[in-house]
Motif scaffolding. Structure first.
Motif, PDB file in Angstrom:
ATOM      1  N   LYS B  38     -16.444   5.397  13.184  1.00 52.06           N
ATOM      2  CA  LYS B  38     -17.570   5.277  14.118  1.00 52.06           C
ATOM      3  C   LYS B  38     -17.158   5.497  15.569  1.00 52.06           C
ATOM      4  N   GLY B  39     -15.866   5.443  15.838  1.00 51.75           N
ATOM      5  CA  GLY B  39     -15.416   5.591  17.218  1.00 51.75           C
ATOM      6  C   GLY B  39     -15.635   4.298  17.971  1.00 51.75           C
ATOM      7  N   LYS B  40     -16.442   4.338  19.019  1.00 56.05           N
ATOM      8  CA  LYS B  40     -16.627   3.147  19.854  1.00 56.05           C
ATOM      9  C   LYS B  40     -17.458   2.082  19.150  1.00 56.05           C
ATOM     10  N   HIS B  41     -17.059   0.846  19.386  1.00 53.61           N
ATOM     11  CA  HIS B  41     -17.825  -0.271  18.844  1.00 53.61           C
ATOM     12  C   HIS B  41     -18.464  -1.020  20.003  1.00 53.61           C
ATOM     13  N   LYS B  42     -19.679  -1.486  19.791  1.00 52.56           N
ATOM     14  CA  LYS B  42     -20.330  -2.246  20.849  1.00 52.56           C
ATOM     15  C   LYS B  42     -20.768  -3.599  20.304  1.00 52.56           C
ATOM     16  N   ILE B  43     -20.422  -4.640  21.029  1.00 49.06           N
ATOM     17  CA  ILE B  43     -20.794  -5.989  20.589  1.00 49.06           C
ATOM     18  C   ILE B  43     -21.452  -6.731  21.741  1.00 49.06           C
ATOM     19  N   LYS B  44     -22.342  -7.631  21.391  1.00 45.63           N
ATOM     20  CA  LYS B  44     -22.952  -8.448  22.434  1.00 45.63           C
ATOM     21  C   LYS B  44     -22.080  -9.691  22.632  1.00 45.63           C
ATOM     22  N   ALA B  45     -21.815 -10.015  23.871  1.00 49.10           N
ATOM     23  CA  ALA B  45     -20.959 -11.172  24.146  1.00 49.10           C
ATOM     24  C   ALA B  45     -21.293 -11.750  25.515  1.00 49.10           C
ATOM     25  N   ASN B  46     -20.836 -12.972  25.729  1.00 46.57           N
ATOM     26  CA  ASN B  46     -21.075 -13.666  26.996  1.00 46.57           C
ATOM     27  C   ASN B  46     -22.561 -13.751  27.329  1.00 46.57           C
TER      28      ASN B  46
END
Lengths: 455, 538
Positions: B38-46
């Protein structure tokens, strides 16, 4: 190191150093855990809930689960209603408790959230219960918070049936004690064949077995029908004036159930008083096996009196247990010279002073004190033994005094929460601990050539 | 399991099923499955924890007073508020500290104004002033730090002006931290508040001529279980001089002249990376991301440091120390690897440790199958390159930003731009890659894990070890899975460096191999032969 504590007293009115109390919400959380299927909920910032869970977990080495309204700055300005409503929806959907027991914090108290009205506007799922207690951190101590949550149980849940028919039961409020103590109280009541409602009851909640299954709501705890039924009981025995009395008075006020306020039954005299009261109320006999335990305790004290006689003790911790411990060490022939609780209440000083009326030695008694003060007292008038919670180890190490851990919290030893401190059995265990600590010290300090096998 | 992401997706779906719609949508964005393709991973944080969802997070006060300020030995930590906050910050984080010769050590003390209802109604300023006076009279400290608890901000006590007045009156350093518990969304806000204040009003207030060849600052190392002691030992053995520590085993007095260092080592990226950046902007000191947890990571860090100072003698000394230290532990460590091979770990800790400990586990044969941070930000997961894309939230904006500029008198560019670019090709200088890149395909990344998710994921993945904090340690034990606290290290440590790695392996062995787990099922549960007749026929 506690090497910065000077012997010389300086005036100190505003600075508390190393407290012997903490704030109300943790007491409320502990009380709530004694209700079956309850999830304690802390209405305030996340940090309070986190701290309280951590601290209780450290004392019991058991899971302590509770939720929070997770206030942000916005909630602190506009009020926490939306947070509490969201929290309750999520709690019932995800964690499915029977009861949610809400306590406030200094944050929600300062902004003036009205929990009662928020709950009234909330659609509570069928068969579920919400109770709430006001527990501002800037009043009293964790003992006050415990008392307030138990009082809330009575205020919001106790009922009297229409025919005003008694249930032939006795209400018993054990106070801020461990599951091991609660089991012992139940054993005594059952041995005397007394029908009772005991609340809050953390046994089988905070002493559960390891069997490979995690149960978020273990089998223990007083049930809601039992709490409803407390208004039909014939009397209430409250153990510990500071943790339990208010709730007993509330039951009297609300449903005319007669209250009997006793000391926490630590030691021979306080346990005798409990049994006498039980006999007086129920007409039941003290069974032979309990009387035999008492006799064993007396036997042990008589046989080992030389270990205790005249030894100077400092007792510190929560008011109910410190009062009873002071009485107990007096009955062992010891000399309590420093008696201190962090919970601010003048009644403590009055009670202990009265207890010490025969003392022909100098002593200090204080409510609302801290460990720094106790340490200074000890520097000026040393003792042979410290009796109190884990925090005293700083003083114990600095001054090289043995410490027997009793009360709350005990963070650096284990098993304490499974064994009783109360009752004759508890007293026997206490004697063993005190004797062991004093004799270990004697063995350490005796010249090797003079070491003895028999002590 | 690695090649079966579909199965893992089902696990996450199952975890999400129990949530009401809105909460489900929110939580879904806080979890992902590593997939190289998938290449880049994006996560929600803070972002905010949903009220009622049982989080492990604490508050800004805990991050400020507990984490960042707590380890400073020479400071009277005066908590302004009701008693609880001071009480809970007392000796609970296992940040250790030994007083320098002749220095005072206040770590075993906690100080509070013990605010009462009358103070909440009429204001607590008088009480705070008096408490400062009493602390000065009894202890004569060189620094007092005042931390605010929730009610302080609400009733409007001006702790900043009281600190300034006290500083003038007593001639000592008095600092105020507006770290009320409701600020931000986790402890992370408190780290910022603490560090910003330290940067603004403590760093650089004193100059000192240091006769150090390789002066460094240790940043984001809090000396839990004595980690900093072990790191100091290794660094000093090689020949480095630690100017100041932020803040494990550190002192406020050292931080005052910490701008004299030539390199900042950043252990915990989350809690202090912005300060390291400011040091570079203001004083010209670059920072190097290091990890002293795990032998492999430690060796990498030590070699990078030697490369940075670019001194053949230092490089030689570094290799010698690495060889010496390795020789002492390699044999036993390899035996642990054989013992643990194939076991799996579930890590939920910190803003950095869930990453740092993956190499520690890997070296002893244990694969990390789930990892998450309690209070990390997106850059801690995805790498610093994501920072420009991180959206500011209302909660972020409530925490004052600190802007620093070049200090014309004290600025001294430690290495040229060209040299820096050259080094950046070889090492994480002014850079952190984040946790996700190093994780294996098919592993789960989860932010702000909660009680429900902990249980569901444990049931589905059956890891051999669960690493988190005390709040879910015993939940894990009830499920029959050993739990090691990676916030506090339970009762042990140090785990840093070489010997620390071995100590860690020993503690894991003690936990996983403890006979108690084999006693969980009573022998009579599956024994049908037990059928005697004494006492009557069955």
């Amino acid at each position: 190191m506690q090497d910065l504590v000077p012997k010389e007293y300086k005036e100190r009115n505003s600075l508390v150093i190393n407290p012997v109390k903490t704030c109300q919400p943790i007491g409320a959380m502990y009380a709530a855990l004694g209700v079956h299927g309850a999830l304690p909920h802390s209405h305030g910032s996340q940090g309070c809930c986190s701290y309280h869970r951590m601290h209780l977990t450290k004392h019991f080495r058991e899971p302590v689960v509770a939720s929070s309204s997770s206030f942000t700055e916005g909630a602190s300005v506009f009020g926490g209603r939306a947070n509490l409503e969201t929290a309750l929806k999520n709690i019932f959907a995800v964690y499915d408790p029977q009861v949610v027991a809400i306590n406030t914090t200094c944050l929600s108290e300062t902004i003036g959230d009205d929990i009662g009205s928020i709950i009234n506007g909330f659609d509570v799922p069928e068969g579920k219960t919400i109770i709430h207690a006001s527990t501002p951190s800037y009043v009293g101590s964790h003992i006050t918070g415990f008392s307030n949550m138990v009082k809330a149980m009575i205020k919001q849940l106790s009922e009297k049936n229409e025919e005003a028919k008694t249930n032939n039961k006795l209400n018993l409020i054990p106070g801020f004690v461990d599951p091991g103590d609660i089991r012992e109280i139940k054993r005594i009541l059952e041995a005397m064949d007394i029908d009772y409602i005991l609340f809050p009851d953390q046994s089988d909640v905070l002493d559960t077995p390891l069997d490979g299954n995690y149960d978020m709501y273990p089998e223990g705890g007083v049930t809601i029908p039992e709490l409803n039924d407390t208004g039909n009981s014939q009397a209430t025995i409250a153990l510990g004036e500071f943790a339990s009395a208010d709730s007993a008075f509330e039951l009297e006020k609300k449903h005319d159930v007669k209250p009997y306020i006793l000391k926490s039954p630590v030691g021979i005299k306080a346990t005798d008083e409990l049994l006498m009261q039980l006999m007086k109320l129920t007409g039941k006999e003290v069974p032979a096996k309990i009387e035999k335990e008492r006799g064993q305790l007396v036997d042990i004290i008589a046989d080992t009196h030389h270990q205790f006689h005249g030894k100077k003790v400092a007792v510190y911790g929560d008011p109910d247990i410190v009062i009873s411990l002071t009485e107990f060490v007096l009955s062992l022939g010891m000399r309590p010279v420093h008696v201190l609780t962090g919970t601010p209440d003048n009644k403590f000083e009055e009670t202990v002073t009265e207890m010490m009326s025969d003392a022909d030695w100098e002593y200090n008694i204080t409510a609302g004190g801290d460990l720094f003060q106790l340490h200074q007292w000890i520097k000026n008038d040393p003792v042979d033994l410290l009796l109190g919670n884990s925090y005293g180890k700083l003083v114990a190490r600095q001054e090289d005094i043995p410490l027997v851990r009793v009360g709350f919290p005990i963070l650096d030893r284990s098993v304490h929460s499974y064994l009783p401190t109360i009752g004759y059995k508890g007293a026997i265990l206490l004697v063993e601990k005190i004797s062991g600590a004093l004799l270990d010290r004697k063995d350490r300090d005796t010249d090797f050539e003079l070491t003895e096998f028999v002590l | 399991m690695k090649n079966n992401n579909a199965g893992i997706e089902d696990v996450l779906d199952e975890v999400l099923q129990s949530y009401p719609a809105k909460s489900m949508k929110n939580r879904k964005e806080h979890m992902l499955i590593k997939d190289q393709k998938k290449g880049k991973h994006k996560i929600k944080a803070n972002t905010r924890t949903i009220p009622g969802i049982i989080t492990n997070r604490g508050c800004a006060y805990a991050g400020c007073r507990g984490v960042v300020l707590g380890p400073l030995k020479d400071v009277v930590q005066l908590v302004h508020g009701p008693i609880g906050c001071s009480y809970y910050a007392w000796g609970m984080r296992r940040h250790q500290g030994v007083a320098a010769e002749g220095g005072k050590n206040f770590i075993n003390y906690t100080f509070s104004t013990d605010m009462q209802d009358s103070d909440v109604v009429f204001g607590g300023e008088r009480k705070l002033k008096e408490a400062i006076k009493e602390a000065v009279e009894i202890f004569n400290p060189s620094t007092i730090m005042i931390t605010a608890t929730c009610p302080v901000g609400l009733i409007g006590d001006d702790i900043n002006s009281i600190a300034r007045q006290a500083e003038a009156e007593y001639g000592i350093t008095v600092m105020a931290f507006n770290c009320e518990g409701y600020k931000g969304v986790s402890q992370s806000a408190g780290h910022h508040i603490a560090n910003n204040e330290i940067m603004a009003n403590l760093v650089g207030i004193e100059d000192k001529e240091l006769d150090y060849k390789y002066p460094i600052n240790l940043m984001g190392e809090y000396n839990i279980g004595g980690d900093a002691f072990e790191i100091e030992r290794i660094l000093e053995k090689i020949g480095y001089d630690i100017v100041a520590s932020f803040s494990g085993n550190g002192t406020a007095d050292q931080i005052k002249y910490s701008h004299e260092a030539d390199l900042n080592l950043v252990q915990c990226h989350r809690s202090i990376n912005y300060i390291a950046e400011m040091f570079e902007e203001k004083y010209g000191i670059p920072w190097l991301k290091v990890n002293f947890l795990g032998v492999d990571a430690t060796i990498k860090a030590l070699r990078n440091m030697a490369e940075y100072f670019d001194d053949p003698e230092l490089k030689e000394r570094t290799e010698k120390v690495i060889a010496e230290e390795l020789a002492q532990i390699e044999g036993p460590l390899n035996r642990y690897k054989e013992l643990f091979e194939g076991k799996t770990a579930f890590l939920f800790v910190g803003g950095s440790r869930a990453h740092h400990y993956q190499n520690v586990f890997k070296r002893i044969g244990i694969e990390t199958v789930v990892a998450g941070y309690e209070f990390g930000h997106r850059d801690d997961y995805e790498g610093r390159e994501v920072i420009p894309d991180i959206e500011m939230t209302a909660d972020d904006r409530n925490i004052p930003e600190l802007e620093v500029t070049k200090d014309d008198k004290k600025y001294n560019m430690r290495i040229s731009k060209a040299k820096k670019e050259e080094l950046q090709q070889k090492m994480p200088l002014d850079y952190y890659e984040g946790m996700i890149k190093e994780m294996e395909d098919g592993s789960i990344v989860i932010d702000d894990l909660n009680h429900h998710e902990h249980i569901k994921l444990t049931e589905a993945l059956e890891p051999d070890i669960f690493c988190s904090g005390i709040k879910d340690k015993y939940t894990s034990h009830k499920m029959g899975i050993f739990s090691k606290q990676l916030h506090s290290y339970d009762y042990s440590g140090p785990y840093a460096g070489f010997k620390g790695h071995l100590q860690f392996a020993e503690d894991i062995a003690a936990g996983i191999l403890n006979p108690s787990w084999s006693y969980i099922n009573p022998p009579w549960k599956d024994n049908v032969e037990l059928a005697g007749t004494i006492g009557g026929v069955r």
